[in-house]
Each structure stands twice: as C-alpha cells, then as structure tokens.
Motif scaffolding. Structure first.
Motif, mmCIF file in Angstrom:
data_model
loop_
_atom_site.group_PDB
_atom_site.id
_atom_site.type_symbol
_atom_site.label_atom_id
_atom_site.label_comp_id
_atom_site.label_asym_id
_atom_site.label_seq_id
_atom_site.Cartn_x
_atom_site.Cartn_y
_atom_site.Cartn_z
ATOM 1 N N ARG A 116 0.816 -1.220 0.000
ATOM 2 C CA ARG A 116 0.000 0.000 0.000
ATOM 3 C C ARG A 116 0.856 1.280 0.000
ATOM 4 O O ARG A 116 0.416 2.324 0.446
ATOM 5 C CB ARG A 116 -0.927 0.049 1.221
ATOM 6 C CG ARG A 116 -1.951 -1.050 1.262
ATOM 7 C CD ARG A 116 -2.785 -0.882 2.487
ATOM 8 N NE ARG A 116 -3.684 -2.005 2.659
ATOM 9 C CZ ARG A 116 -4.437 -2.172 3.737
ATOM 10 N NH1 ARG A 116 -4.389 -1.308 4.712
ATOM 11 N NH2 ARG A 116 -5.228 -3.204 3.836
ATOM 12 N N PRO A 122 2.322 4.510 -1.679
ATOM 13 C CA PRO A 122 1.801 5.288 -2.813
ATOM 14 C C PRO A 122 2.674 5.068 -4.046
ATOM 15 O O PRO A 122 3.891 5.241 -3.954
ATOM 16 C CB PRO A 122 1.888 6.745 -2.330
ATOM 17 C CG PRO A 122 2.142 6.678 -0.873
ATOM 18 C CD PRO A 122 2.699 5.348 -0.552
ATOM 19 N N ARG A 168 -2.848 15.752 -2.381
ATOM 20 C CA ARG A 168 -3.605 15.293 -1.212
ATOM 21 C C ARG A 168 -3.097 16.002 0.047
ATOM 22 O O ARG A 168 -3.876 16.507 0.858
ATOM 23 C CB ARG A 168 -3.457 13.777 -1.069
ATOM 24 C CG ARG A 168 -3.975 13.214 0.217
ATOM 25 C CD ARG A 168 -3.812 11.731 0.219
ATOM 26 N NE ARG A 168 -4.832 11.099 -0.608
ATOM 27 C CZ ARG A 168 -5.985 10.646 -0.106
ATOM 28 N NH1 ARG A 168 -6.235 10.739 1.178
ATOM 29 N NH2 ARG A 168 -6.870 10.098 -0.877
ATOM 30 N N ARG A 169 -1.768 16.039 0.176
ATOM 31 C CA ARG A 169 -1.152 16.694 1.334
ATOM 32 C C ARG A 169 -1.566 18.162 1.395
ATOM 33 O O ARG A 169 -1.959 18.675 2.444
ATOM 34 C CB ARG A 169 0.375 16.564 1.219
ATOM 35 C CG ARG A 169 1.163 17.293 2.277
ATOM 36 C CD ARG A 169 2.642 17.146 2.006
ATOM 37 N NE ARG A 169 3.143 15.879 2.521
ATOM 38 C CZ ARG A 169 3.670 15.736 3.736
ATOM 39 N NH1 ARG A 169 3.757 16.765 4.555
ATOM 40 N NH2 ARG A 169 4.093 14.577 4.139
ATOM 41 N N PHE A 190 -4.162 19.591 0.141
ATOM 42 C CA PHE A 190 -5.584 19.724 0.448
ATOM 43 C C PHE A 190 -5.833 19.558 1.946
ATOM 44 O O PHE A 190 -6.518 20.367 2.583
ATOM 45 C CB PHE A 190 -6.380 18.672 -0.340
ATOM 46 C CG PHE A 190 -7.858 18.803 -0.158
ATOM 47 C CD1 PHE A 190 -8.569 19.790 -0.810
ATOM 48 C CD2 PHE A 190 -8.540 17.940 0.684
ATOM 49 C CE1 PHE A 190 -9.930 19.916 -0.637
ATOM 50 C CE2 PHE A 190 -9.908 18.062 0.869
ATOM 51 C CZ PHE A 190 -10.602 19.052 0.203
ATOM 52 N N VAL A 191 -5.235 18.538 2.503
ATOM 53 C CA VAL A 191 -5.450 18.270 3.927
ATOM 54 C C VAL A 191 -4.867 19.388 4.785
ATOM 55 O O VAL A 191 -5.509 19.883 5.721
ATOM 56 C CB VAL A 191 -4.819 16.895 4.294
ATOM 57 C CG1 VAL A 191 -4.925 16.656 5.784
ATOM 58 C CG2 VAL A 191 -5.488 15.786 3.520
ATOM 59 N N GLN A 192 -3.664 19.821 4.452
ATOM 60 C CA GLN A 192 -3.041 20.889 5.247
ATOM 61 C C GLN A 192 -3.819 22.194 5.123
ATOM 62 O O GLN A 192 -4.023 22.899 6.107
ATOM 63 C CB GLN A 192 -1.586 21.092 4.787
ATOM 64 C CG GLN A 192 -0.674 19.942 5.220
ATOM 65 C CD GLN A 192 0.710 20.037 4.646
ATOM 66 O OE1 GLN A 192 0.917 20.623 3.587
ATOM 67 N NE2 GLN A 192 1.675 19.445 5.343
ATOM 68 N N PHE A 240 -5.263 22.856 -5.287
ATOM 69 C CA PHE A 240 -6.207 22.803 -4.179
ATOM 70 C C PHE A 240 -7.641 23.017 -4.686
ATOM 71 O O PHE A 240 -8.546 22.235 -4.395
ATOM 72 C CB PHE A 240 -5.825 23.877 -3.150
ATOM 73 C CG PHE A 240 -6.804 24.020 -2.017
ATOM 74 C CD1 PHE A 240 -6.906 23.035 -1.038
ATOM 75 C CD2 PHE A 240 -7.606 25.147 -1.901
ATOM 76 C CE1 PHE A 240 -7.798 23.159 0.015
ATOM 77 C CE2 PHE A 240 -8.502 25.282 -0.853
ATOM 78 C CZ PHE A 240 -8.597 24.293 0.106
ATOM 79 N N ARG A 277 -8.941 20.200 -6.755
ATOM 80 C CA ARG A 277 -9.259 19.030 -5.940
ATOM 81 C C ARG A 277 -10.632 19.205 -5.272
ATOM 82 O O ARG A 277 -11.403 18.253 -5.184
ATOM 83 C CB ARG A 277 -8.163 18.813 -4.899
ATOM 84 C CG ARG A 277 -8.261 17.433 -4.296
ATOM 85 C CD ARG A 277 -7.091 17.108 -3.419
ATOM 86 N NE ARG A 277 -7.413 15.878 -2.697
ATOM 87 C CZ ARG A 277 -7.024 14.689 -3.056
ATOM 88 N NH1 ARG A 277 -6.270 14.544 -4.106
ATOM 89 N NH2 ARG A 277 -7.373 13.631 -2.360
#
Lengths: 215, 657
Positions: free
Chosen positions: B282, B284, B579-580, B582-584, B649, B652
């Motif tokens: 798993r 990435p 992804r990073r 977006f989350v941050q 961002f 997404r």
C-alpha cells in the motif's frame, strides 16, 4: 457558530450544481444533507465550509457576509473553527497517525514525539492506542476513518463538516463515526453531514433534501 | 491538470524549437546565402591581375561553366544591416533588385558584379553548380594567384554551427530535459492506474503501449498547433521563401525531441515498474517519481547556471559590434591601392611617393600602422595591447567616432596622455630606437624621434581602430600606445612610404582624385585595384553583430526555458502532493507554511547554484550578478509554487463535488 445560506447558486465548470438553496447550520445541531448522487450534497457541504465560492445569494457566518472574505480570513475559519471529515479520509498517507491528528496545531518536528502523548487519550477513544507513530498508508480503511475522527476530536471545532463519513465502513466503524458526530453536537458544535446512510440521517436533528438537477 | 501541464509544455517546447529552427535558417543564410553549395573566403593580394581583369575572368568563368557565382558584401548603403549579393555571369540582374533575408532587420540588393566599384574583391564568395563547374572555379583560384578557403554546404555542419556557435544548444538541451521531466510526471500520475492494471493481469506490453500512446496522443494537438503558429508567423513576416528550410529544420528538431521523449518514457517505465510487493504494501505508487523529477530539475538548473554566464558574456562581447561599426564607418571614404603582384619583381613602381606627397598636400592622406601584442611581445608586458603609428589626418577621421577632438598641443585631445621617452617601457623604447632610424627621413638616427613622432597613451573608452600591415586586417585596440606624426611624408623615408602604400597602411581620402591621378600617370598601370579600406572591418562587424543577435536570443531562450522548467517543477510538485496540500490547507495552514519544505529546498538549491556560479569566478565582477541570481531565482519560483498549489487545491475541491 451559526452559518446561514440564502438563495445560493453555484456553477462549476459552466454547469449549475446548486440553484436557490437555503440552509442553516446551528450550534448543537446535526444537519443531514441528503439526496441522490449528483444532487450537490458535497458541493453544498463545501460551500458551507467556505471551500467553494457561491455564484449568487448570501452566505453568512455568525451574521457576517463571507462573499468578500479574503483568503486569510477563510483560512482562519478553517484553522480555528472548522473540522472536515472526508469519505476518502483526508489523510496524508506518508505521514504518521500523530502527524495527521495534530495537523492543525502541529508542533515543531523535534517536539512531535513528546507532544504525541497529548493525543493518546483521543486515539484510545477511537480504538487506535499505540498506533500514534504508525504510517497512515499502512492502516485499513476503517482505521483511516478513525484517524480522521481523532483529528476532528483533537481540534474541538465549532463546526464539523462530514462528507459521506460512514461510506464503505463496517458496522462497528459506522457506529463509531455516528457516535462521534452526535457527541460533537452534544458538545455544542454545529455538525453538517452529506450522506446516503439512512441510519445516520434518521439520527440527525434536521435534514435538507436536495434534488438531482439532471432528473 | 496534468493534461493541461503536458499540453502547455509540449506547445511551449515546440515554440522553443521553432526559434531554434529559425536560428538554423539564419546560420545557413549567413554561411551559404543564395542557396549556395560552397562558400569561399578569397584573398587576391598575391594575384598579378587587376580587379577589372579578375572580374572579367570570373564573369567569363561563370558563363562558360554555368556556375552561379556571387560575392557577398556588407553595405554599402548601411554597413550594419545591409548585406548585398553581387552576381557574376549571365545570371546577373540588369538593375539592382531588393533582397529579402530571413534575419530580421537585414536588407540588401541583388546586383551585377560590374557594380562592385571600390568594393574590394577580397572576401566571401558563394557558389553552386555542377562538380565540373566548381572544380573549374577552384582551379581558376589557383591559376590566378588567389588564396581561397573553401567550405562545402553540409546540413550537419550548419546545424552544429547553429546550435554550438550561437548558444542555441543550451535551450535545445533544456527543451529535451523539460520533455523528459513531463514524461516522467505523466508516468508518475498514471502509476496508480498502472498498479491496478498489473493487479488485473493486463499484459506488460499493453500497459507500456497504452501509457506511451496516451502521452503521444496528448502532445499531438499542441505540437501541431505550435508548429502551425510558427509557420504562419514565418509567412506573415514576409519570409515565405525560407519556409522550406525552416519547416525541415523544425521537423527534424521535433522528431529528435519526440524520440527523446519516447526513450525517456520507456526508461521511466522500466525504472519504476511496480512490484506486486510494492502494490500489496500500500505504498503510494507516485513515490518512485519524485526523486527522478527532482534530479532532472537539478540537472536543468545546474546546466543553465553553469552555461548561461558564458552565453551572456559572449553576447555582451559580441555586442561591441556597434562600436566597431562606428569606428570602421569613419574610414569609409578612404581607399587603399593594391599594387602589381610578384610578377613585377621586388621593386615598387616609381611615382608612389609623388602620389603620397600630392595627397598629403591636399590633406587627404591618412596613415595608420598597427602592431598587436603578437607582433611585439614587449607591449603586453607593459600594459599595452598594441602600438599604432598614425598621422593627424587619420586621427581627424576617427576622432568623431571615438569621441575626442584633436587639438594642436594634444592630437588625441582628451583621449590621450603624452608619454615621454623616459616614461616609455625600456623594451618599447629600445624597439623604437632600433627601428626608427630605418624609417627616418632625416637620416639613420633616432635623434629627434620624440619631436616628430611623439608617443601617447590612449585613454579613450571606445576601441581605437588600426590598420595592420597584413592587407585586409583591421584591428580594434583598447589600450594602445599611439605615435603621432604631423606629416607622414616629411617624417618617413620614401622606402617606408612605398611599402606602407603597398601594404594598405597609407590610405587616400579622395577616391575620385586617386582614380583620376592613376589614369593620368604611368603609375596607373601598376595599380591592380583601388579598394575601400573599411570593408573588411565592416563585414567582420556585421558578422559579429549577427552572432550577437543570435546569442542574445539564445540567452533569452535559456531564461525562458529556466522559467518553464521552474513552472513544470512547481506543477509536478503540487500535483504529486495534491492530497497533502488539500489536507493541510483545510486544516488552516497558510501557503507559506504548506510550502515551507519546498521553499527550504529551493533556497538550498538556489544557494548551491549561486555558489557554483561564484566559485570559479571568485573576485570577478560577475559575482555580483551571481548573488543576484538567488532572489531572481527564488521570486518567480515561490510565486509559481504558490500558484500551482492554489490551483491544485481548487481543482481538488471541484473534483470532490
């Protein structure tokens, strides 16, 4: 924290996704956004979370019109008042569980291990004790969603936005997520949930039904 | 998003390649104008024939052998931007016709060789014809006593010249690296799909063909669009006649780039093929690619950082052409005499000194005799780059271009400081003391030299033009020692005057008067041609001007390539970390905080590149420029990272809706 959307419309890439929608998010209340796929549930959730700008109508947070909010103010809203729980967990896969949970108030890297002890009670609550330093990419789907919940708990936000939080989870994990969201509302947070989960919808205080625009 | 990035990069790189193709056409046109097969640099100094006889012989040869023979000349209307072709033989136009050159701003005329006038026959000829015809010309060069350096047209040589001598190879290489980077990025973002295909049991070959095919398919439209745009620009700017070589060059460059991209794709695919263990763990799948993309970016940066300074300084050096042009243009009314060749024996014809004296009385005789450090090593050891003997008429001719006014007391005005004999370096003083008695009209003595031939240190800012004793060799000197005589005919011996007329160091300011004088005196039969002095210098200045233009364009291209490279790298970074990001961001992080890692990395990279720039040039003024590189690199880099992150961002968010 009260968020009110009045007659809002949103178009994305030239396609109208929401038209004249009204919604009200009240502290201590759970609001379920329901409707078939493509009806704009996630878009409305993102609008209320200030992630997507509105085309027309008004959107207020604590009575203040947000349309002219600059980037810094929206960021402050996300940092100090909001928490997001995503269907795809919204985690940084290559980082540790502790990193993801403490993301909004991440200490400098040399203090991270020591400060991770502060989140241990939260991790115990979501059933992930002793997993703080594990990489998120090694977790199962249900475990990842629990990390997402742990992050929302850690933040003790005023508003929680949850997008399909119980989708593709087993019963135990679904119950855990539902209990968390209802618990947050009991704590006084406003909770907005976009979901197809009938059990979860039934336990929400309010529901806002959206219709498919292609229907 | 990635599709847009690949398309924009493909279109951008194609436009870069179009500019490089244009450079190729210019290089081809500079070296082999008129579609010629051969170029020859010819010197007729040792030929016993007069210019009229040589022109007639070339006309006859061109007609008999069916040879297209053309002399390339700078000017004469405007020496810097006019390049005319003089045609020999039956192809010659009866009236001058306008010429259109591919290089912007250059004009010229197609004329008959009989219009050459005072233009010297020495210089560049281009020609084409059958093997027999070209062999006949080669044989004629030998028979007529001319020395000729001949070069055959060869696409490889021209392409090499276009890439290497003009600095265009640097943007070309950058284009290749950019394409490789984009290709790597394409594979990176298809990594997840590839892992799924492997799990579904899709054959390896099918996966490879699918990935490669999708990359090429996505590039087709932007490449075709950019190619068409460049072709339309070429046609719209009135250069349709050069369309075929331009299109062929562009086609070749695109083919090379596509092959490079396919090889890069296959290599990337082989290097990053996921194992079943990787898929099962798993991890990435994009993980493999970040390092490759970053290594490619560092390679681009280092390449540009190390090679841009020489390209820029070469462009700056060549840009002296305008000053050279002004210097040589100040002599454009002066002519020199080409006397009979060795068949006349060693003695020079009588009457030369009379011609010089008459011209001196008219005030139209100028004298310039230049030596460089190679001729006189003592000069360099004492801080001079040359020694030039001149008369006042010469100084008056060049003074306006050099920005000084000759005065009675100081012939170099504000551009020279007197140097007494005692101040002269011993070696130079000794050289003059031994040489001057051989030239001194007053007798074989060095006495009185300081009075009749005083020395000055040249302090002007513009380079001083001097004529070397080698015919056609004009020199520009920055720090020469200048010896000035008031009257060349009363200072030097007849022998010296004759030899300097013969070598082209004594020149005449009134061409018509000289031609009339030669017609009326027996001296005329010994003079092979009357040639304008400045042509060789002006032709060289024009050539350098063209190289300077090309180098400047190359330097500009390199900077654009650098900017594109930074943009591509920023987009790749944002895409692989979407992804990073977006989350941050949804956790309330500021952009500077989200990008802090990248900023630190870019700053380190910029600092290392700056160091690489400074170290070999320690103590040099360019260190200041090198230090400026740090903010100049970081400012657009940070802006592009910020923009790429914000766009990723937003896209997404919209994807989640």
């Amino acid at each position: 924290m009260e968020i009110v959307a009045s007659n809002i419309g949103v178009a994305i890439a030239g396609r109208t996704v929401l038209e004249d929608v009204n919604a009200r998010v009240i502290p201590g209340q759970t609001l379920a956004l329901v409707g078939p796929s493509g009806s704009g549930k996630t878009t409305l959730l993102n609008v209320l979370g200030l992630l997507v700008p509105i085309g027309h109508g008004t959107l207020t947070v604590e009575g203040q019109e947000t349309r002219r909010w600059r980037d810094a103010r929206r960021r402050a809203f996300w940092q100090h008042h909001a928490a997001f729980v995503f269907q795809d967990y919204g985690l940084i896969e290559e980082e540790s569980v502790a990193y993801n949970v403490m993301l909004s108030r991440l200490p400098p890297f040399w203090r991270r291990r020591r400060e991770a002890s502060k989140i241990l009670p939260i991790l115990e609550r979501v059933g992930l004790p002793d997993r703080a330093q594990e990489r998120v990419s090694a977790l199962s789907g249900g475990e990842k969603q629990r990390v997402g919940l742990a992050r929302a708990m850690f933040r003790a936000a005023d508003v929680i936005f949850a997008d399909e939080p119980t989708a593709s989870l087993d019963r135990d994990n679904r119950d855990l997520v539902t209990a968390f969201l209802l618990g947050e509302a009991d704590r006084g947070a406003a909770v907005v949930i976009a979901t197809h989960d009938e059990d979860l919808i039934a336990r929400c205080d309010e529901r806002l039904e959206l219709r498919s625009r292609t229907a | 998003m990635l599709r847009i990035l690949v398309r924009v990069t493909a279109a951008g790189v194609t436009l870069f390649l179009a500019v490089i193709a244009a450079l190729y056409v210019m290089a081809e046109e500079d070296g082999f104008p008129d579609g010629a097969e051969y170029t020859a640099s010819v010197n007729f100094t040792q030929s016993p024939q007069s210019k009229t006889e040589l022109v007639s012989a070339l006309e006859a040869l061109a007609a008999d052998a069916k040879l297209r023979l053309v002399k390339v000349v700078a000017g004469p209307e405007d020496f810097l931007s006019t390049r005319s072709l003089y045609v020999f033989g039956p192809d010659a136009p009866t009236t001058p016709q306008p010429l259109s050159w591919f290089r912007p701003g250059v004009t010229g005329q197609l004329r008959a060789a009989t219009d050459l006038g005072d233009t010297p026959l020495d210089g560049t000829f281009v020609y084409s014809g059958s093997a027999r015809a070209t062999a006949a010309l080669d044989a004629w060069f030998k028979r007529s006593g001319a020395t000729a350096t001949i070069q055959h047209r060869d696409a490889g040589t021209i392409f090499g010249y276009a890439l290497l001598n003009t600095g265009a190879w640097l943007p070309f290489l950058t284009c290749l690296i950019l394409l490789t980077t984009v290709s790597v990025c394409w594979y990176a973002l298809r990594a997840r799909a590839r892992a799924l295909k492997i799990l579904c049991g899709t054959p390896k070959r099918r996966i490879l063909v699918d990935d490669l095919g999708s990359l090429l398919r996505i590039c087709v439209l932007p490449v075709a669009g950019a190619t068409l745009t460049s072709i339309v620009i070429v046609i719209a700017s009135g250069r349709a006649s050069s369309l075929t070589p331009f299109a062929l060059a562009l086609g070749a460059l695109i083919a090379i780039s596509l092959v490079a991209m396919v090889i890069a794709g296959l290599l990337t695919s082989a290097l990053t093929w996921p194992s079943v263990a990787t898929i099962a763990s798993r991890r990435p799948p994009e993980g493999h690619f970040a390092t490759i993309a970053e290594v490619l970016k560092i390679a681009t940066l280092l390449l540009i950082a190390l090679l841009l300074p020489p390209v820029v300084s070469a462009a700056q050096e060549s840009s002296n052409f305008t000053r050279q042009q002004t210097s040589w243009a100040s002599l454009d009314r002066y002519v020199s005499l080409r006397l009979g060749g060795p068949s006349d024996g060693d003695s020079l014809p009588a009457g030369l000194t009379d011609l010089a004296r008459d011209a001196d009385e008219k005030g139209s005789l100028a004298f310039s005799y230049a030596q460089g450090t190679a001729d006189n090593p003592a000069l360099a050891a004492n801080g001079y780059d040359g020694l030039v003997m001149v008369n006042r008429a010469y100084l008056e001719a060049v003074a306006p271009a050099l920005g000084f006014t000759p005065e009675e007391a100081g012939p170099l005005g504000t551009a020279g400081e007197p140097v007494t004999d005692t101040q002269l370096p011993v070696n130079i003083s000794r050289y003059l003391a031994s040489s001057f008695p051989l030239w001194n009209r007053a007798g074989r003595t060095d006495a009185g030299r300081e009075t009749v031939l005083p020395a000055f240190r040249y302090t002007g800012t513009e380079p001083f033009p001097g004529i070397s004793p080698v015919p056609g060799d004009l020199r520009l000197l920055s720090r020469p020692l200048i010896l000035v005589t008031d009257s060349v005919t009363t200072t030097f011996t007849d022998g010296f005057l004759e030899s300097t007329i013969s070598s082209g160091n004594l020149i005449f300011g009134d061409s018509a008067w000289v031609q009339a004088y030669l017609r009326e005196t027996p001296l005329g039969s010994h003079v092979r041609s009357v040639d304008r002095v400045s042509d060789a210098g002006l032709y060289a200045a024009q050539q350098q001007s063209m190289v300077a233009q090309t180098l400047t364009l190359s330097a500009l291209l390199v900077l654009l390539a650098l900017l594109t490279s930074i943009a591509v790298s920023a987009w790749i970074s944002a895409l692989t970390r979407s992804r990073r990001l977006f989350v941050q961001r949804t956790s309330g992080w500021t952009w500077p905080r989200i990008l802090a890692g990248r900023i630190r990395w870019e700053a380190t990279l910029a600092a290392l590149v700056t160091l690489a720039l400074i170290l070999p040039r320690f103590g040099d003024i360019s260190a200041v420029w090198a230090l400026l590189a740090l903010p100049l690199y970081l400012a657009p880099t940070l802006l592009l990272h910020r923009r790429a992150a914000a766009t990723t961002f937003n896209s997404r968010i919209n994807r989640t809706t």
